[in-house]
Design an enzyme around this catalytic site. Structure first.
Site, PDB file in Angstrom:
ATOM      1  N   LEU A  51      -1.573  -8.423  -3.300  1.00 17.07           N
ATOM      2  CA  LEU A  51      -2.149  -9.122  -2.150  1.00 17.07           C
ATOM      3  C   LEU A  51      -3.091 -10.249  -2.578  1.00 17.07           C
ATOM      4  CD1 LEU A  51      -2.757  -6.070   0.202  1.00 17.07           C
ATOM      5  CD2 LEU A  51      -1.199  -7.985   0.640  1.00 17.07           C
ATOM      6  N   GLY A  97      -0.488   4.516  -1.419  1.00 12.36           N
ATOM      7  CA  GLY A  97      -1.633   5.156  -0.770  1.00 12.36           C
ATOM      8  C   GLY A  97      -1.203   6.289   0.137  1.00 12.36           C
ATOM      9  N   GLU A 139     -13.490   1.055  11.786  1.00 12.92           N
ATOM     10  CA  GLU A 139     -14.717   0.558  11.144  1.00 12.92           C
ATOM     11  C   GLU A 139     -15.149  -0.774  11.745  1.00 12.92           C
ATOM     12  OE1 GLU A 139     -16.776   2.953   8.925  1.00 12.92           O
ATOM     13  OE2 GLU A 139     -17.097   0.879   8.306  1.00 12.92           O
ATOM     14  N   TYR A 151     -16.338  -4.012   4.102  1.00 12.61           N
ATOM     15  CA  TYR A 151     -14.981  -3.568   4.439  1.00 12.61           C
ATOM     16  C   TYR A 151     -14.682  -3.837   5.920  1.00 12.61           C
ATOM     17  CZ  TYR A 151     -11.285  -0.263   5.790  1.00 12.61           C
ATOM     18  OH  TYR A 151     -10.149   0.300   6.315  1.00 12.61           O
ATOM     19  N   LEU A 154      -0.367  -2.262   4.626  1.00  5.87           N
ATOM     20  CA  LEU A 154      -1.322  -1.153   4.468  1.00  5.87           C
ATOM     21  C   LEU A 154      -2.200  -1.333   3.228  1.00  5.87           C
ATOM     22  CD1 LEU A 154       1.057   1.894   5.196  1.00  5.87           C
ATOM     23  CD2 LEU A 154      -0.029   0.328   6.802  1.00  5.87           C
ATOM     24  N   ASP A 195      -1.230   6.592   3.527  1.00  2.00           N
ATOM     25  CA  ASP A 195      -0.402   6.235   4.679  1.00  2.00           C
ATOM     26  C   ASP A 195       0.960   5.703   4.241  1.00  2.00           C
ATOM     27  OD1 ASP A 195      -2.715   6.841   5.974  1.00  2.00           O
ATOM     28  OD2 ASP A 195      -2.871   4.952   7.074  1.00  2.00           O
ATOM     29  N   GLY A 197       0.821  -1.219   0.000  1.00  3.85           N
ATOM     30  CA  GLY A 197       0.000   0.000   0.000  1.00  3.85           C
ATOM     31  C   GLY A 197       0.845   1.254   0.000  1.00  3.85           C
ATOM     32  N   ILE A 198       2.076   1.153  -0.521  1.00  8.30           N
ATOM     33  CA  ILE A 198       2.988   2.313  -0.467  1.00  8.30           C
ATOM     34  C   ILE A 198       2.504   3.468  -1.334  1.00  8.30           C
ATOM     35  CG2 ILE A 198       4.519   1.507  -2.339  1.00  8.30           C
ATOM     36  CD1 ILE A 198       6.698   2.588   0.016  1.00  8.30           C
ATOM     37  N   SER A 200      -8.827  -1.229  11.622  1.00  9.64           N
ATOM     38  CA  SER A 200      -9.611  -0.002  11.453  1.00  9.64           C
ATOM     39  C   SER A 200     -10.707   0.141  12.505  1.00  9.64           C
ATOM     40  CB  SER A 200     -10.266  -0.031  10.072  1.00  9.64           C
ATOM     41  OG  SER A 200     -11.296   0.936   9.991  1.00  9.64           O
TER      42      SER A 200
HETATM   43  P1  NAP Z   1      -5.358   4.159   0.415  1.00  8.87           P
HETATM   44  O1  NAP Z   1      -4.821   5.535   0.218  1.00  8.87           O
HETATM   45  O2  NAP Z   1      -6.673   3.795  -0.165  1.00  8.87           O
HETATM   46  O3  NAP Z   1      -4.257   3.122  -0.122  1.00  8.87           O
HETATM   47  C1  NAP Z   1      -4.580   1.771  -0.338  1.00  8.87           C
HETATM   48  C2  NAP Z   1      -3.348   1.080  -0.914  1.00  8.87           C
HETATM   49  O4  NAP Z   1      -3.668  -0.316  -1.120  1.00  8.87           O
HETATM   50  C3  NAP Z   1      -2.879   1.630  -2.265  1.00  8.87           C
HETATM   51  O5  NAP Z   1      -1.482   1.755  -2.246  1.00  8.87           O
HETATM   52  C4  NAP Z   1      -3.286   0.537  -3.247  1.00  8.87           C
HETATM   53  O6  NAP Z   1      -2.429   0.435  -4.357  1.00  8.87           O
HETATM   54  C5  NAP Z   1      -3.111  -0.704  -2.365  1.00  8.87           C
HETATM   55  N1  NAP Z   1      -3.780  -1.891  -2.895  1.00  8.87           N
HETATM   56  C6  NAP Z   1      -5.067  -1.998  -3.316  1.00  8.87           C
HETATM   57  N2  NAP Z   1      -5.292  -3.236  -3.792  1.00  8.87           N
HETATM   58  C7  NAP Z   1      -4.127  -3.927  -3.670  1.00  8.87           C
HETATM   59  C8  NAP Z   1      -3.723  -5.242  -3.998  1.00  8.87           C
HETATM   60  N3  NAP Z   1      -4.553  -6.120  -4.564  1.00  8.87           N
HETATM   61  N4  NAP Z   1      -2.442  -5.615  -3.744  1.00  8.87           N
HETATM   62  C9  NAP Z   1      -1.566  -4.720  -3.188  1.00  8.87           C
HETATM   63  N5  NAP Z   1      -1.885  -3.467  -2.863  1.00  8.87           N
HETATM   64  C10 NAP Z   1      -3.154  -3.067  -3.106  1.00  8.87           C
HETATM   65  O7  NAP Z   1      -5.446   3.829   1.986  1.00  8.87           O
HETATM   66  P2  NAP Z   1      -4.809   4.610   3.242  1.00  8.87           P
HETATM   67  O8  NAP Z   1      -5.755   5.680   3.674  1.00  8.87           O
HETATM   68  O9  NAP Z   1      -3.402   4.924   2.958  1.00  8.87           O
HETATM   69  O10 NAP Z   1      -4.904   3.478   4.365  1.00  8.87           O
HETATM   70  C11 NAP Z   1      -3.864   2.529   4.538  1.00  8.87           C
HETATM   71  C12 NAP Z   1      -4.426   1.295   5.232  1.00  8.87           C
HETATM   72  O11 NAP Z   1      -4.945   1.658   6.504  1.00  8.87           O
HETATM   73  C13 NAP Z   1      -5.570   0.603   4.499  1.00  8.87           C
HETATM   74  O12 NAP Z   1      -5.446  -0.781   4.769  1.00  8.87           O
HETATM   75  C14 NAP Z   1      -6.816   1.159   5.170  1.00  8.87           C
HETATM   76  O13 NAP Z   1      -7.881   0.237   5.051  1.00  8.87           O
HETATM   77  C15 NAP Z   1      -6.319   1.272   6.596  1.00  8.87           C
HETATM   78  N6  NAP Z   1      -6.956   2.313   7.405  1.00  8.87           N
HETATM   79  C16 NAP Z   1      -7.017   3.594   6.955  1.00  8.87           C
HETATM   80  C17 NAP Z   1      -7.576   4.575   7.750  1.00  8.87           C
HETATM   81  C18 NAP Z   1      -7.649   6.017   7.284  1.00  8.87           C
HETATM   82  O14 NAP Z   1      -8.389   6.785   7.894  1.00  8.87           O
HETATM   83  N7  NAP Z   1      -6.879   6.413   6.276  1.00  8.87           N
HETATM   84  C19 NAP Z   1      -8.077   4.243   9.031  1.00  8.87           C
HETATM   85  C20 NAP Z   1      -7.982   2.920   9.458  1.00  8.87           C
HETATM   86  C21 NAP Z   1      -7.407   1.963   8.655  1.00  8.87           C
HETATM   87  P3  NAP Z   1      -2.768   1.006  -5.854  1.00  8.87           P
HETATM   88  O15 NAP Z   1      -2.057   2.311  -5.970  1.00  8.87           O
HETATM   89  O16 NAP Z   1      -2.198  -0.045  -6.737  1.00  8.87           O
HETATM   90  O17 NAP Z   1      -4.258   1.135  -5.954  1.00  8.87           O
HETATM   91  N1  GDD Z   2     -17.047   9.597   1.354  1.00 12.99           N
HETATM   92  C1  GDD Z   2     -18.092  10.358   1.692  1.00 12.99           C
HETATM   93  N2  GDD Z   2     -18.661  11.181   0.746  1.00 12.99           N
HETATM   94  N3  GDD Z   2     -18.578  10.287   2.953  1.00 12.99           N
HETATM   95  C2  GDD Z   2     -19.616  11.085   3.275  1.00 12.99           C
HETATM   96  C3  GDD Z   2     -20.214  11.948   2.359  1.00 12.99           C
HETATM   97  C4  GDD Z   2     -19.717  11.988   1.033  1.00 12.99           C
HETATM   98  O1  GDD Z   2     -20.205  12.716   0.163  1.00 12.99           O
HETATM   99  N4  GDD Z   2     -21.230  12.598   2.988  1.00 12.99           N
HETATM  100  C5  GDD Z   2     -21.251  12.167   4.245  1.00 12.99           C
HETATM  101  N5  GDD Z   2     -20.290  11.231   4.430  1.00 12.99           N
HETATM  102  C6  GDD Z   2     -20.032  10.488   5.675  1.00 12.99           C
HETATM  103  C7  GDD Z   2     -20.040   8.974   5.488  1.00 12.99           C
HETATM  104  O2  GDD Z   2     -21.383   8.478   5.425  1.00 12.99           O
HETATM  105  C8  GDD Z   2     -19.278   8.541   6.730  1.00 12.99           C
HETATM  106  O3  GDD Z   2     -20.153   8.436   7.825  1.00 12.99           O
HETATM  107  C9  GDD Z   2     -18.303   9.709   6.984  1.00 12.99           C
HETATM  108  O4  GDD Z   2     -18.731  10.786   6.150  1.00 12.99           O
HETATM  109  C10 GDD Z   2     -16.845   9.395   6.675  1.00 12.99           C
HETATM  110  O5  GDD Z   2     -16.762   8.808   5.377  1.00 12.99           O
HETATM  111  P1  GDD Z   2     -15.356   8.543   4.650  1.00 12.99           P
HETATM  112  O6  GDD Z   2     -14.531   9.779   4.642  1.00 12.99           O
HETATM  113  O7  GDD Z   2     -15.659   7.889   3.341  1.00 12.99           O
HETATM  114  O8  GDD Z   2     -14.589   7.553   5.650  1.00 12.99           O
HETATM  115  P2  GDD Z   2     -15.077   6.256   6.441  1.00 12.99           P
HETATM  116  O9  GDD Z   2     -15.246   6.654   7.877  1.00 12.99           O
HETATM  117  O10 GDD Z   2     -16.194   5.582   5.776  1.00 12.99           O
HETATM  118  O11 GDD Z   2     -13.811   5.287   6.291  1.00 12.99           O
HETATM  119  C11 GDD Z   2     -12.476   5.768   6.457  1.00 12.99           C
HETATM  120  O12 GDD Z   2     -12.074   5.622   7.803  1.00 12.99           O
HETATM  121  C12 GDD Z   2     -12.002   4.260   8.260  1.00 12.99           C
HETATM  122  C13 GDD Z   2     -11.573   4.298   9.734  1.00 12.99           C
HETATM  123  O13 GDD Z   2     -12.672   4.587  10.527  1.00 12.99           O
HETATM  124  C14 GDD Z   2     -11.582   4.988   5.494  1.00 12.99           C
HETATM  125  O14 GDD Z   2     -10.293   5.551   5.479  1.00 12.99           O
HETATM  126  C15 GDD Z   2     -11.467   3.537   5.923  1.00 12.99           C
HETATM  127  O15 GDD Z   2     -10.505   2.866   5.091  1.00 12.99           O
HETATM  128  C16 GDD Z   2     -10.991   3.516   7.393  1.00 12.99           C
HETATM  129  O16 GDD Z   2     -10.852   2.192   7.847  1.00 12.99           O
END
Ligand code: NAP
Ligand code: GDD
Length: 341
Positions: free
Chosen positions: A58, A12, A137, A159, A79, A14, A9-10, A135
């Site tokens: 993956l 992405g 979630e 998810y 990641l 994070d 996930g490099i 997460s």
């Molecule tokens: P992101 O920006 O969506 O990045 C996801 C990464 O996964 C991308 O590098 C993507 O690569 C890679 N990926 C997708 N499918 C793959 C596959 N089949 N094999 C290998 N790599 C693959 O996510 P992020 O926000 O950086 O989050 C990093 C991790 O933390 C994720 O696992 C996410 O679920 C988890 N997380 C995030 C949050 C948050 O708020 N950001 C919170 C809790 C947990 P490509 O460039 O090839 O698409």
């Molecule tokens: N994306 C999006 N777009 N969300 C919206 C919108 C919209 O137009 N309007 C309201 N929301 C609300 C969603 O319904 C949700 O309750 C909240 O905003 C946050 O949505 P996202 O930013 O899409 O994030 P998420 O909370 O569903 O998931 C993210 O955080 C998780 C950790 O709690 C992702 O990064 C997940 O990968 C991560 O695990």
């Protein structure tokens, strides 16, 4: 000798911040990249020219074994995932395969390459330390607020279910094989590098477009949902601290403060000198089949045991994202083809 880290996930959000942080700490950093010509990787090269790239997916067990054999990492940060919650209803099986089964494949690659046999138990020699991106979630329909490491899971999306599988599996490999395998239960974290589909970035880009006369409204779904939003640059430091700890344990990482989507919109428009109520339009089609109404972390354990603290406040984060998108669009980037890097 420099410690060697492998990051899935490099490309992405994070992955980029973690790679920067580990390079600063003197690590040799390898990134797993999928596809023949990953466009996000070529953009990231400008930022992270010191990262070494290996190809793998993956979804492909053999590729992960080859990568671990080749890189011989000290630490693996998993990641990679399908991470956008609404997509997990549209492509539930793919989400299960990448976000859930991908964890199993990565753990198996490490187990096989470390020579840990089934039933061996006990600590493995020459351990590769493993971090799983769990997460908030997984808490879904929360049973208590705030949520800590002992709070029950009730995931509300494919998810969240896939993440819960990866979380329990990571614990199971720790208990079954003595692996140094940990999960960070991270609450929402954002940055100017956040994908445009997530609400914070959708809002900061929307505000910038409206401010520059490129759009007249911003369509959002559920304004009442509440999240615990922090800055991604702070959160990747917690991942590193978890793998440097004396014992493998799971940690909740968040700020402990909640804001609603409505408050996010209000703050982001205000950061650009605009009144959100004039521009935000609610759209029922953006509501989810099952919503997570609120998430709020109790990060006491991380503070006490890892010394981890978030540095960037909600208001600073929102201003940082709005300012970055204003700069991006002012520099003439086509809003439909923007480059967050
Ligand atoms: P992101 O920006 O969506 O990045 C996801 C990464 O996964 C991308 O590098 C993507 O690569 C890679 N990926 C997708 N499918 C793959 C596959 N089949 N094999 C290998 N790599 C693959 O996510 P992020 O926000 O950086 O989050 C990093 C991790 O933390 C994720 O696992 C996410 O679920 C988890 N997380 C995030 C949050 C948050 O708020 N950001 C919170 C809790 C947990 P490509 O460039 O090839 O698409
Ligand atoms: N994306 C999006 N777009 N969300 C919206 C919108 C919209 O137009 N309007 C309201 N929301 C609300 C969603 O319904 C949700 O309750 C909240 O905003 C946050 O949505 P996202 O930013 O899409 O994030 P998420 O909370 O569903 O998931 C993210 O955080 C998780 C950790 O709690 C992702 O990064 C997940 O990968 C991560 O695990």
């Amino acid at each position: 000798m420099a410690r060697r880290a492998l990051i899935t996930g490099i490309t992405g959000q994070d992955g980029s911040y973690l790679a920067e942080h580990l390079l600063e700490q003197g690590y040799e950093v390898w990134g797993l990249v999928r596809g023949q010509a990953n466009p996000r990787m070529s953009r990231m090269r400008r930022l992270l020219s010191d990262v070494q790239v290996v190809r793998g997916d993956l979804l492909d067990q053999g590729s992960l074994i080859s990568v671990v054999e080749r890189v011989q990492p000290d630490e693996v940060y998993n990641l990679g995932a399908i991470s956008f919650v609404p997509m997990s209803w549209e492509q539930a099986e793919l989400t299960a395969e990448v976000t859930g089964m991908g964890v199993l494949r990565m753990l198996e690659a490490i187990r096989v390459c470390s020579g840990v046999s089934r039933g061996a138990g006990g600590p493995a020699s020459g351990q590769i330390r493993f971090y799983q991106a769990s997460s908030s979630e997984m808490f879904g329909q929360v049973s208590e607020t705030p949520q800590n490491e002992a709070t029950a899971f009730h995931p509300r999306s494919p998810y969240g279910v896939a993440k819960a599988y990866g979380h329990f599996l990571t614990q199971n490999y720790r208990e079954s094989y003595g692996m140094f395998a940990v999960s960070g239960i991270l609450f929402n974290h954002e940055s100017p590098r956040r994908g445009a589909e997530f609400v914070t970035r959708k809002v900061s880009l929307g505000v910038a477009r409206i401010k520059l006369g490129l759009a007249g409204e911003l369509r959002l779904g559920n304004l009442e949902a509440r999240r615990d939003w922090g800055f991604a640059g702070d959160y990747v430091k917690a991942m590193h601290l978890m793998l440097g700890a004396a014992k493998p344990e799971d940690y909740v990482i968040g700020t402990g403060r909640m804001k609603s989507v409505r408050e996010l919109a209000e703050a982001a428009f205000a950061a650009a000198g605009l009144d959100w109520e004039r521009y935000v339009v609610t759209d029922q089609t953006l509501h989810r089949p099952a919503e997570v109404d609120l998430l709020c972390a109790d990060p006491k354990k991380a503070r006490a045991q890892l010394g981890w603290e978030p540095r960037v406040s909600f208001d600073e984060l929102v201003s940082m994202m709005v300012d970055a998108d204003l700069r991006l669009l002012t520099n003439g980037t086509d809003p439909d083809d923007y480059d967050p890097w």
